[in-house]
Write a protein that holds these residues in place. Structure first.
Motif, PDB file in Angstrom:
ATOM      1  N   LYS A  94       0.853  -1.184   0.000  1.00 23.96           N
ATOM      2  CA  LYS A  94       0.000   0.000   0.000  1.00 23.96           C
ATOM      3  C   LYS A  94       0.892   1.238   0.000  1.00 23.96           C
ATOM      4  CE  LYS A  94      -3.872  -2.310   0.648  1.00 23.96           C
ATOM      5  NZ  LYS A  94      -4.871  -2.462  -0.355  1.00 23.96           N
ATOM      6  N   SER A  95       0.344   2.359  -0.421  1.00 22.22           N
ATOM      7  CA  SER A  95       1.118   3.603  -0.450  1.00 22.22           C
ATOM      8  C   SER A  95       1.377   4.090   0.973  1.00 22.22           C
ATOM      9  CB  SER A  95       0.362   4.676  -1.227  1.00 22.22           C
ATOM     10  OG  SER A  95      -0.765   5.113  -0.476  1.00 22.22           O
ATOM     11  N   GLN A  96       2.399   4.919   1.129  1.00 25.76           N
ATOM     12  CA  GLN A  96       2.707   5.464   2.451  1.00 25.76           C
ATOM     13  C   GLN A  96       1.534   6.287   2.985  1.00 25.76           C
ATOM     14  OE1 GLN A  96       5.516   4.526   4.186  1.00 25.76           O
ATOM     15  NE2 GLN A  96       4.373   5.433   5.862  1.00 25.76           N
ATOM     16  N   THR A  97       0.810   6.954   2.107  1.00 31.18           N
ATOM     17  CA  THR A  97      -0.364   7.731   2.510  1.00 31.18           C
ATOM     18  C   THR A  97      -1.425   6.811   3.122  1.00 31.18           C
ATOM     19  OG1 THR A  97       0.072   9.300   0.732  1.00 31.18           O
ATOM     20  CG2 THR A  97      -2.130   9.338   1.690  1.00 31.18           C
ATOM     21  N   GLU A  98      -1.668   5.649   2.478  1.00 29.33           N
ATOM     22  CA  GLU A  98      -2.645   4.690   3.007  1.00 29.33           C
ATOM     23  C   GLU A  98      -2.187   4.129   4.352  1.00 29.33           C
ATOM     24  OE1 GLU A  98      -4.707   2.290  -0.517  1.00 29.33           O
ATOM     25  OE2 GLU A  98      -2.530   2.490  -0.814  1.00 29.33           O
ATOM     26  N   ILE A  99      -0.888   3.841   4.473  1.00 27.95           N
ATOM     27  CA  ILE A  99      -0.350   3.302   5.724  1.00 27.95           C
ATOM     28  C   ILE A  99      -0.466   4.344   6.835  1.00 27.95           C
ATOM     29  CG2 ILE A  99       1.759   2.492   6.861  1.00 27.95           C
ATOM     30  CD1 ILE A  99       2.529   1.274   4.067  1.00 27.95           C
ATOM     31  N   ASP A 100      -0.122   5.592   6.530  1.00 30.53           N
ATOM     32  CA  ASP A 100      -0.195   6.669   7.528  1.00 30.53           C
ATOM     33  C   ASP A 100      -1.633   6.953   7.966  1.00 30.53           C
ATOM     34  OD1 ASP A 100       2.549   6.897   7.420  1.00 30.53           O
ATOM     35  OD2 ASP A 100       2.527   8.640   6.062  1.00 30.53           O
ATOM     36  N   ALA A 101      -2.600   6.615   7.129  1.00 31.04           N
ATOM     37  CA  ALA A 101      -4.014   6.857   7.454  1.00 31.04           C
ATOM     38  C   ALA A 101      -4.536   5.868   8.507  1.00 31.04           C
ATOM     39  CB  ALA A 101      -4.867   6.774   6.196  1.00 31.04           C
ATOM     40  N   ILE A 102      -3.780   4.822   8.789  1.00 29.80           N
ATOM     41  CA  ILE A 102      -4.190   3.846   9.813  1.00 29.80           C
ATOM     42  C   ILE A 102      -3.816   4.424  11.171  1.00 29.80           C
ATOM     43  CG2 ILE A 102      -3.871   1.500  10.697  1.00 29.80           C
ATOM     44  CD1 ILE A 102      -3.016   0.736   7.776  1.00 29.80           C
ATOM     45  N   THR A 103      -4.839   4.817  11.927  1.00 33.62           N
ATOM     46  CA  THR A 103      -4.563   5.513  13.193  1.00 33.62           C
ATOM     47  C   THR A 103      -5.284   4.925  14.404  1.00 33.62           C
ATOM     48  OG1 THR A 103      -6.328   7.084  12.727  1.00 33.62           O
ATOM     49  CG2 THR A 103      -4.080   7.700  12.031  1.00 33.62           C
ATOM     50  N   SER A 104      -6.136   3.918  14.184  1.00 34.66           N
ATOM     51  CA  SER A 104      -6.835   3.356  15.337  1.00 34.66           C
ATOM     52  C   SER A 104      -7.043   1.848  15.155  1.00 34.66           C
ATOM     53  CB  SER A 104      -8.183   4.049  15.547  1.00 34.66           C
ATOM     54  OG  SER A 104      -9.001   3.870  14.414  1.00 34.66           O
ATOM     55  N   PRO A 105      -7.112   1.129  16.275  1.00 32.46           N
ATOM     56  CA  PRO A 105      -7.370  -0.310  16.189  1.00 32.46           C
ATOM     57  C   PRO A 105      -8.740  -0.544  15.559  1.00 32.46           C
ATOM     58  CG  PRO A 105      -6.739   0.326  18.416  1.00 32.46           C
ATOM     59  CD  PRO A 105      -6.973   1.588  17.645  1.00 32.46           C
ATOM     60  N   LYS A 106      -8.927  -1.714  14.973  1.00 33.96           N
ATOM     61  CA  LYS A 106     -10.244  -2.031  14.424  1.00 33.96           C
ATOM     62  C   LYS A 106     -10.595  -3.479  14.730  1.00 33.96           C
ATOM     63  CE  LYS A 106      -9.058  -3.352   9.686  1.00 33.96           C
ATOM     64  NZ  LYS A 106      -9.313  -3.124   8.270  1.00 33.96           N
ATOM     65  N   GLU A 107     -11.883  -3.724  14.811  1.00 35.26           N
ATOM     66  CA  GLU A 107     -12.381  -5.068  15.073  1.00 35.26           C
ATOM     67  C   GLU A 107     -12.734  -5.698  13.732  1.00 35.26           C
ATOM     68  OE1 GLU A 107     -16.278  -6.202  17.177  1.00 35.26           O
ATOM     69  OE2 GLU A 107     -14.761  -6.212  18.776  1.00 35.26           O
ATOM     70  N   GLU A 108     -12.282  -6.939  13.535  1.00 35.42           N
ATOM     71  CA  GLU A 108     -12.571  -7.616  12.282  1.00 35.42           C
ATOM     72  C   GLU A 108     -12.556  -9.125  12.457  1.00 35.42           C
ATOM     73  OE1 GLU A 108      -9.505  -6.202   9.597  1.00 35.42           O
ATOM     74  OE2 GLU A 108      -8.218  -7.885  10.091  1.00 35.42           O
ATOM     75  N   ILE A 109     -13.098  -9.806  11.466  1.00 32.69           N
ATOM     76  CA  ILE A 109     -13.065 -11.264  11.435  1.00 32.69           C
ATOM     77  C   ILE A 109     -11.663 -11.687  11.023  1.00 32.69           C
ATOM     78  CG2 ILE A 109     -13.904 -13.357  10.296  1.00 32.69           C
ATOM     79  CD1 ILE A 109     -16.556 -11.887   9.792  1.00 32.69           C
ATOM     80  N   ARG A 110     -11.099 -12.631  11.754  1.00 32.65           N
ATOM     81  CA  ARG A 110      -9.816 -13.234  11.408  1.00 32.65           C
ATOM     82  C   ARG A 110     -10.044 -14.733  11.260  1.00 32.65           C
ATOM     83  NH1 ARG A 110      -4.749 -10.428  11.641  1.00 32.65           N
ATOM     84  NH2 ARG A 110      -5.372  -8.363  10.994  1.00 32.65           N
ATOM     85  N   PHE A 111      -9.475 -15.306  10.231  1.00 35.04           N
ATOM     86  CA  PHE A 111      -9.603 -16.741   9.976  1.00 35.04           C
ATOM     87  C   PHE A 111      -8.205 -17.334   9.941  1.00 35.04           C
ATOM     88  CE2 PHE A 111     -10.347 -20.600   7.536  1.00 35.04           C
ATOM     89  CZ  PHE A 111     -11.583 -21.026   7.991  1.00 35.04           C
ATOM     90  N   VAL A 112      -8.003 -18.430  10.671  1.00 35.30           N
ATOM     91  CA  VAL A 112      -6.738 -19.153  10.631  1.00 35.30           C
ATOM     92  C   VAL A 112      -7.004 -20.440   9.871  1.00 35.30           C
ATOM     93  CG1 VAL A 112      -4.902 -20.234  11.955  1.00 35.30           C
ATOM     94  CG2 VAL A 112      -5.949 -18.113  12.793  1.00 35.30           C
ATOM     95  N   ALA A 113      -6.437 -20.537   8.675  1.00 34.56           N
ATOM     96  CA  ALA A 113      -6.704 -21.664   7.785  1.00 34.56           C
ATOM     97  C   ALA A 113      -5.740 -22.812   8.045  1.00 34.56           C
ATOM     98  CB  ALA A 113      -6.594 -21.222   6.336  1.00 34.56           C
ATOM     99  N   THR A 114      -6.303 -24.026   8.073  1.00 33.56           N
ATOM    100  CA  THR A 114      -5.468 -25.234   8.124  1.00 33.56           C
ATOM    101  C   THR A 114      -5.301 -25.795   6.722  1.00 33.56           C
ATOM    102  OG1 THR A 114      -7.427 -26.599   8.573  1.00 33.56           O
ATOM    103  CG2 THR A 114      -6.149 -25.829  10.481  1.00 33.56           C
ATOM    104  N   GLY A 115      -6.247 -25.507   5.840  1.00 35.16           N
ATOM    105  CA  GLY A 115      -6.174 -25.966   4.462  1.00 35.16           C
ATOM    106  C   GLY A 115      -7.039 -25.100   3.575  1.00 35.16           C
ATOM    107  N   ILE A 116      -6.611 -24.936   2.316  1.00 33.32           N
ATOM    108  CA  ILE A 116      -7.342 -24.119   1.345  1.00 33.32           C
ATOM    109  C   ILE A 116      -7.376 -24.895   0.043  1.00 33.32           C
ATOM    110  CG2 ILE A 116      -7.327 -21.971   0.021  1.00 33.32           C
ATOM    111  CD1 ILE A 116      -5.734 -20.700   2.343  1.00 33.32           C
ATOM    112  N   LYS A 117      -8.577 -24.956  -0.565  1.00 32.64           N
ATOM    113  CA  LYS A 117      -8.724 -25.663  -1.840  1.00 32.64           C
ATOM    114  C   LYS A 117      -9.390 -24.742  -2.852  1.00 32.64           C
ATOM    115  CE  LYS A 117     -10.571 -29.844  -3.973  1.00 32.64           C
ATOM    116  NZ  LYS A 117     -11.282 -31.099  -3.737  1.00 32.64           N
ATOM    117  N   VAL A 118      -8.865 -24.714  -4.061  1.00 38.75           N
ATOM    118  CA  VAL A 118      -9.441 -23.930  -5.149  1.00 38.75           C
ATOM    119  C   VAL A 118     -10.651 -24.712  -5.703  1.00 38.75           C
ATOM    120  CG1 VAL A 118      -9.051 -22.791  -7.363  1.00 38.75           C
ATOM    121  CG2 VAL A 118      -7.162 -23.029  -5.733  1.00 38.75           C
TER     122      VAL A 118
END
Length: 168
Positions: free
Chosen positions: A142-166
């Motif tokens: 991402k651009s430095q501008t986009e990175i600098d725009a991150i200023t607060s924690p956020k809540e989101e879904i996180r998934f830890v994959a054991t396997g992925i199939k196309v």
């Protein structure tokens, strides 16, 4: 005696340099991510047929902050350009959620972007720190501008994959 020792040490050092191999390139694995390709643990037929949509996962996560041993189907929108160590999946409402590989145990090719997948693993709602968000934004180039725009924690879904199939 010292001269022989010095010559031996020099010879070993010289041979080590002469036979040294170039370090392998670090990056995502190669591959076209075609239907049927699997990354990590095998994703079985049962997981494919029981896979739920991201919308259903969101509803489950409203009741419990963590759902284990779940199969999810979705479309990959982004893959880590640096190593292929994470990806993002499009949700039903066109937002995204983040997927990491369990124990950093496998990686995926960037060709997975735009493909439909079924993933086995664990999902949970987590608060993501500013530093972690910036780390992944840097990985995503991402651009430095986009990175600098991150200023607060956020809540989101996180998934830890054991396997992925196309899949189709």
């Amino acid at each position: 005696m010292k001269l022989k020792s010095l010559i031996a040490v020099f010879a070993v050092s010289l041979s080590s340099v002469a036979f040294a191999q170039e370090a392998p390139k670090v990056g995502p694995p190669s591959g076209n991510a075609i239907v049927g390709d699997t990354y990590g643990s095998v994703v079985g037929v049962k997981s494919e047929s029981n896979a739920i949509t991201v919308n259903k996962l969101s509803k489950k996560l409203k009741k419990a902050k963590k759902v284990e041993n779940v199969a999810i189907k979705g479309t990959v929108t982004e893959v880590c350009e640096k190593k292929g160590c994470w990806l993002k999946i499009k949700t039903d409402n066109n937002s995204e959620f983040f997927v990491k590989m369990q124990d950093y145990g496998f990686f995926v090719p960037t060709a997975l972007k735009g493909k439909n997948v079924v993933m086995d693993g664990t999902a949970e709602v987590k608060t993501i720190s500013v530093d972690e968000q910036k780390h992944y934004a840097t990985d995503a180039k991402k651009s430095q501008t986009e990175i600098d725009a991150i200023t607060s924690p956020k809540e989101e879904i996180r998934f830890v994959a054991t396997g992925i199939k196309v899949v189709n």
